[in-house]
Scaffold this motif. Sequence first.
Motif, mmCIF file in Angstrom:
data_model
loop_
_atom_site.group_PDB
_atom_site.id
_atom_site.type_symbol
_atom_site.label_atom_id
_atom_site.label_comp_id
_atom_site.label_asym_id
_atom_site.label_seq_id
_atom_site.Cartn_x
_atom_site.Cartn_y
_atom_site.Cartn_z
ATOM 1 N N ALA A 174 0.819 -1.208 0.000
ATOM 2 C CA ALA A 174 0.000 0.000 0.000
ATOM 3 C C ALA A 174 0.855 1.260 0.000
ATOM 4 O O ALA A 174 0.462 2.280 -0.564
ATOM 5 N N MET A 175 2.035 1.183 0.599
ATOM 6 C CA MET A 175 2.892 2.358 0.691
ATOM 7 C C MET A 175 3.794 2.536 -0.524
ATOM 8 O O MET A 175 4.259 3.646 -0.799
ATOM 9 N N THR A 176 4.072 1.440 -1.244
ATOM 10 C CA THR A 176 5.090 1.520 -2.288
ATOM 11 C C THR A 176 4.586 1.239 -3.716
ATOM 12 O O THR A 176 5.345 1.407 -4.655
ATOM 13 N N TYR A 177 3.337 0.815 -3.886
ATOM 14 C CA TYR A 177 2.916 0.449 -5.235
ATOM 15 C C TYR A 177 2.901 1.680 -6.142
ATOM 16 O O TYR A 177 2.714 2.804 -5.691
ATOM 17 N N VAL A 178 3.102 1.435 -7.430
ATOM 18 C CA VAL A 178 3.111 2.514 -8.424
ATOM 19 C C VAL A 178 2.066 2.193 -9.494
ATOM 20 O O VAL A 178 2.053 1.097 -10.055
ATOM 21 N N ASP A 179 1.196 3.154 -9.742
ATOM 22 C CA ASP A 179 0.176 3.006 -10.772
ATOM 23 C C ASP A 179 0.587 3.883 -11.953
ATOM 24 O O ASP A 179 0.475 5.111 -11.896
ATOM 25 N N TYR A 180 1.081 3.252 -13.022
ATOM 26 C CA TYR A 180 1.544 4.018 -14.180
ATOM 27 C C TYR A 180 0.349 4.544 -14.972
ATOM 28 O O TYR A 180 -0.544 3.789 -15.337
ATOM 29 N N GLU A 181 0.346 5.861 -15.213
ATOM 30 C CA GLU A 181 -0.784 6.526 -15.856
ATOM 31 C C GLU A 181 -0.431 7.125 -17.216
ATOM 32 O O GLU A 181 -1.333 7.529 -17.956
ATOM 33 N N GLY A 208 -5.444 7.790 -23.013
ATOM 34 C CA GLY A 208 -6.684 8.553 -22.919
ATOM 35 C C GLY A 208 -6.667 9.712 -21.947
ATOM 36 O O GLY A 208 -7.702 10.351 -21.738
ATOM 37 N N ASN A 209 -5.512 10.012 -21.344
ATOM 38 C CA ASN A 209 -5.463 11.126 -20.405
ATOM 39 C C ASN A 209 -5.000 12.383 -21.139
ATOM 40 O O ASN A 209 -3.815 12.622 -21.302
ATOM 41 N N ARG A 210 -5.967 13.180 -21.560
ATOM 42 C CA ARG A 210 -5.660 14.363 -22.369
ATOM 43 C C ARG A 210 -4.881 15.405 -21.581
ATOM 44 O O ARG A 210 -4.006 16.087 -22.124
ATOM 45 N N GLU A 211 -5.163 15.524 -20.287
ATOM 46 C CA GLU A 211 -4.466 16.523 -19.477
ATOM 47 C C GLU A 211 -2.970 16.223 -19.399
ATOM 48 O O GLU A 211 -2.137 17.119 -19.576
ATOM 49 N N TYR A 212 -2.631 14.969 -19.163
ATOM 50 C CA TYR A 212 -1.213 14.595 -19.103
ATOM 51 C C TYR A 212 -0.564 14.748 -20.474
ATOM 52 O O TYR A 212 0.593 15.154 -20.578
ATOM 53 N N LEU A 213 -1.301 14.403 -21.528
ATOM 54 C CA LEU A 213 -0.750 14.525 -22.881
ATOM 55 C C LEU A 213 -0.440 15.986 -23.206
ATOM 56 O O LEU A 213 0.635 16.293 -23.730
#
Length: 202
Positions: A61-68, A181-186
């Motif tokens: 829970a403290m270290t996982y990474v969710d690549y977006e 699909g993340n336009r803001e990050y793009l």
Amino acid sequence: MGNKYNDSEQESVTKSWAGERAKLAQMTGKEKADYIFTYYKIHIIVIIGIIIALAWFIHHAMTYVDYEFFGMVINGESVNEEREQEITEYLGMTGHEAADLSAGLATDEDVAGGYGTRLSVLVMAGQLDFAFTDEDGVEYLTNYGIVTEDNQPIDISDSPIHEYFGLDDNIKYLVWAGLSGNREYLDSMMQMMDDIESGKIK
């Protein structure tokens, strides 16, 4: 010396905490260890298992990474891995979110197990927002419908972008894909490229 802690069947059913403490108080250290191991080893194993499971869940829970957001180097082996963290920070990702920047993906890689190449699997999964590539990679991305008349590859061969990301000499193009699909990050990543190009980011 007889076994001081040889329980009868009835005693094993009616054990109490006070009774166990009184019994242990009469034993030597070795007898205590033998008794506890004999009658409570399953309990101890279960408790240790629970502790290990809880520790794993807390660590995860403290270290996982969710690549977006995803960048690739296609047909090139080199990329400055420190840029991955810089992209993450520039895009304003918070918590466990992060950007992924992977090199070593090839258009001529052998198909594995009927599932396609690593590159094709990642593209089909939508894990491609931008790519640095060569002419073969541009052709590959054209076949996937990513390079179109409205989305042409950008020549970065003489651009500060090339040096900033530490790309191989054969890598000459930047292609925008936006498959996650993340336009803001793009949009933010496009601005980051402009800032690198203009010298605002070095």
